[in-house]
Scaffold this active site. Sequence first.
Site, PDB file in Angstrom:
ATOM      1  CG  ASN A   9      83.288  38.304  -0.444  1.00 43.10           C
ATOM      2  OD1 ASN A   9      83.760  37.928   0.631  1.00 43.10           O
ATOM      3  ND2 ASN A   9      82.359  39.238  -0.533  1.00 43.10           N
ATOM      4  CD1 TRP A  10      85.983  32.009  -0.784  1.00 44.11           C
ATOM      5  CD2 TRP A  10      87.037  31.107   0.983  1.00 44.11           C
ATOM      6  NE1 TRP A  10      86.975  31.192  -1.262  1.00 44.11           N
ATOM      7  CE2 TRP A  10      87.646  30.622  -0.189  1.00 44.11           C
ATOM      8  CE3 TRP A  10      87.539  30.681   2.217  1.00 44.11           C
ATOM      9  CZ2 TRP A  10      88.722  29.738  -0.179  1.00 44.11           C
ATOM     10  CZ3 TRP A  10      88.614  29.805   2.244  1.00 44.11           C
ATOM     11  CH2 TRP A  10      89.200  29.330   1.053  1.00 44.11           C
ATOM     12  CE  LYS A  11      79.159  37.741  -0.188  1.00 46.04           C
ATOM     13  NZ  LYS A  11      77.821  38.152  -0.622  1.00 46.04           N
ATOM     14  CG  HIS A  96      80.731  43.227   0.386  1.00 47.85           C
ATOM     15  ND1 HIS A  96      79.433  43.031   0.768  1.00 47.85           N
ATOM     16  CD2 HIS A  96      80.948  42.418  -0.677  1.00 47.85           C
ATOM     17  CE1 HIS A  96      78.877  42.118  -0.027  1.00 47.85           C
ATOM     18  NE2 HIS A  96      79.789  41.727  -0.922  1.00 47.85           N
ATOM     19  CD  GLU A  98      77.174  40.478   2.063  1.00 46.44           C
ATOM     20  OE1 GLU A  98      78.208  39.958   2.517  1.00 46.44           O
ATOM     21  OE2 GLU A  98      76.554  40.016   1.077  1.00 46.44           O
ATOM     22  CD  GLU A 168      80.191  42.763  -4.940  1.00 45.48           C
ATOM     23  OE1 GLU A 168      80.451  41.647  -5.370  1.00 45.48           O
ATOM     24  OE2 GLU A 168      80.080  43.029  -3.733  1.00 45.48           O
ATOM     25  N   GLY A 174      73.725  37.603  -4.055  1.00 44.37           N
ATOM     26  CA  GLY A 174      73.174  36.434  -3.380  1.00 44.37           C
ATOM     27  C   GLY A 174      71.709  36.176  -3.700  1.00 44.37           C
ATOM     28  CB  SER A 214      73.675  36.374  -8.880  1.00 42.92           C
ATOM     29  OG  SER A 214      73.022  36.532  -7.634  1.00 42.92           O
ATOM     30  N   GLY A 235      80.708  35.677  -4.841  1.00 45.36           N
ATOM     31  CA  GLY A 235      80.369  35.180  -3.511  1.00 45.36           C
ATOM     32  C   GLY A 235      80.066  33.697  -3.559  1.00 45.36           C
TER      33      GLY A 235
HETATM   34  P1  PGA Z   1      77.208  36.573  -4.820  1.00 45.46           P
HETATM   35  O1  PGA Z   1      78.010  37.636  -3.931  1.00 45.46           O
HETATM   36  O2  PGA Z   1      78.135  36.168  -5.942  1.00 45.46           O
HETATM   37  O3  PGA Z   1      76.885  35.459  -3.897  1.00 45.46           O
HETATM   38  O4  PGA Z   1      75.999  37.274  -5.355  1.00 45.46           O
HETATM   39  C1  PGA Z   1      78.849  38.587  -4.508  1.00 45.46           C
HETATM   40  C2  PGA Z   1      79.454  39.459  -3.439  1.00 45.46           C
HETATM   41  O5  PGA Z   1      78.747  39.889  -2.529  1.00 45.46           O
HETATM   42  O6  PGA Z   1      80.664  39.750  -3.482  1.00 45.46           O
END
Ligand code: PGA
Length: 251
Positions: A9-11, A96, A98, A168, A174, A214, A235
């Site tokens: 997931n490149w965001k 997600h 976010e 998640e 993150g 993470s 991510g």
């Molecule tokens: P992260 O993000 O691996 O940077 O913790 C995961 C995600 O939000 O999909």
Amino acid sequence: MRKNIVAGNWKMNKTLQEGLDLAKGLDAALKGKSLNCDVVIGTPFIHLASVAAAIDTKKIAVSAQNCADKASGAYTGEVSAAMVKSTGAEYVILGHSERREYYHETPEILKEKVLLALANGLKVIFCIGESLAEREANKQNAVCKAELEGSVFNLSAEDFAKITIAYEPIWAIGTGKTATSDQAEEIHAYIRSVIADKYGKEVAENTSILYGGSCKGSNAPELFSKPNIDGGLIGGASLNVEDFCAIIKAF
Ligand code: PGA
């Protein structure tokens, strides 16, 4: 049998050129290798078509990170599920945390997005997971169940089979703070039991449940060794070839 999946997931990272370089680098790194998992990369919308054209999409599937909750029309700035599909993308990540938090995506909105994604032939990676406060109040199971009930348990068993779940925990995204493999396994097993109660044991056994938060090369082997953890949604560690490949290698 359910699939193992490592999904990036490149965001909101990478310019088009940087994204193309990353996708091509990954394509080159995986060329000729036989993998024990499906690999997916979730790119920004504007990268989808170019990335899909530049890599072997039989080996690396392309995913969007969102789609609109409307089919088409006067919705300035939105991108429909049909448009995503037309780029060569195979998946879309929906729900997600976010998107839920910063863009106020409610269970009802997500339900519409899931229906439109499936109607347009996309597979869905549907994200669920609790906040730190909810974990501290021991509400993680109730939160995950409610998120499933709110947006995907309206589906027929046939459509639910096109859904991959990503658990998640928001406190692990993150933050560098990962759920322990035992914590993750416990809730993954719970999520599978909730799916079994709704759709039966066979559907539940065939549903891939990914861990996200993470996840990296150093902790992926232990997480993925658990019976109910079928891969990861990644991510930060999906943003360079070496880190992402280290996670793929965990399978
Ligand atoms: P992260 O993000 O691996 O940077 O913790 C995961 C995600 O939000 O999909």
